[in-house]
Design a protein around this motif. Structure first.
Motif, PDB file in Angstrom:
ATOM      1  N   GLY A 195       0.805  -1.213   0.000  1.00 48.70           N
ATOM      2  CA  GLY A 195       0.000   0.000   0.000  1.00 48.70           C
ATOM      3  C   GLY A 195       0.839   1.264   0.000  1.00 48.70           C
ATOM      4  N   LEU A 203       2.438   1.745  -3.444  1.00 47.87           N
ATOM      5  CA  LEU A 203       1.497   2.260  -4.436  1.00 47.87           C
ATOM      6  C   LEU A 203       1.129   3.714  -4.179  1.00 47.87           C
ATOM      7  N   LEU A 212     -12.197   7.494  -6.280  1.00 48.77           N
ATOM      8  CA  LEU A 212     -12.386   7.084  -7.666  1.00 48.77           C
ATOM      9  C   LEU A 212     -13.199   8.111  -8.450  1.00 48.77           C
ATOM     10  N   LEU A 260      -5.612   2.662  -5.291  1.00 53.69           N
ATOM     11  CA  LEU A 260      -5.466   1.246  -4.947  1.00 53.69           C
ATOM     12  C   LEU A 260      -4.576   1.069  -3.714  1.00 53.69           C
ATOM     13  N   SER A 290      -6.604   1.799  -0.640  1.00 57.84           N
ATOM     14  CA  SER A 290      -7.532   0.699  -0.387  1.00 57.84           C
ATOM     15  C   SER A 290      -6.806  -0.513   0.213  1.00 57.84           C
ATOM     16  N   ILE A 291      -5.649  -0.855  -0.325  1.00 57.92           N
ATOM     17  CA  ILE A 291      -4.873  -1.982   0.216  1.00 57.92           C
ATOM     18  C   ILE A 291      -4.395  -1.669   1.624  1.00 57.92           C
ATOM     19  N   LEU A 312      -4.669   6.344 -10.085  1.00 59.29           N
ATOM     20  CA  LEU A 312      -5.314   5.053  -9.860  1.00 59.29           C
ATOM     21  C   LEU A 312      -4.479   4.182  -8.925  1.00 59.29           C
ATOM     22  N   ARG A 313      -3.181   4.202  -9.069  1.00 60.04           N
ATOM     23  CA  ARG A 313      -2.317   3.430  -8.166  1.00 60.04           C
ATOM     24  C   ARG A 313      -2.366   3.982  -6.746  1.00 60.04           C
ATOM     25  N   THR A 369     -12.714   5.078  -0.787  1.00 55.84           N
ATOM     26  CA  THR A 369     -12.284   4.569  -2.090  1.00 55.84           C
ATOM     27  C   THR A 369     -13.234   5.028  -3.185  1.00 55.84           C
TER      28      THR A 369
END
Length: 112
Positions: free
Chosen positions: A16, A19, A88, A30, A33-34, A26-27, A84
């Motif tokens: 996480g 990223l 987005l 993500l 979120s991770i 977008l990374r 998240t």
């Protein structure tokens, strides 16, 4: 079992953070979120498995199961999903308006 979960939490945290430090939106999303999933596993691991009865009146068990980690985990899952989804939508709108998702190009004027 706790050591395996601790290693998995560490792996999720490192993925996480890796990223999040990249240049693509977008990374970054993500990665957050991770990282949220790693926090959820950390809460469950730190809560441990408690044996006992439910904390209700009239039950004669002297040991009770702790329901606080489960309540915190449910709250964390809802917050992670909401953030998240918000990230987005914001990144999609930024891509539609500006035409890029690279954070270096999103900074503004090159003269500054």
């Amino acid at each position: 079992m706790e050591t395996l979960m601790s290693i998995l939490v560490g792996v999720l945290f490192s993925i996480g953070i890796y990223l999040i430090l990249t240049k693509t939106l977008l990374r970054i999303i993500l990665g957050t979120s991770i990282l949220g999933h790693g926090v959820n596993l950390l809460i469950i691991t730190m809560g441990g498995l408690k044996k006992g009865g439910p904390p209700l009146l009239g039950i004669t068990d002297h040991t009770f199961a702790d329901s606080l980690p489960q309540a915190l985990l449910l709250t964390a899952i809802v917050i992670n999903f909401a953030t998240t989804a918000l990230f987005l939508v914001l990144s999609y709108r930024a891509f539609k308006v500006l035409g890029t998702d690279d954070t270096d190009l999103l900074r503004g004027n090159e003269d500054e």
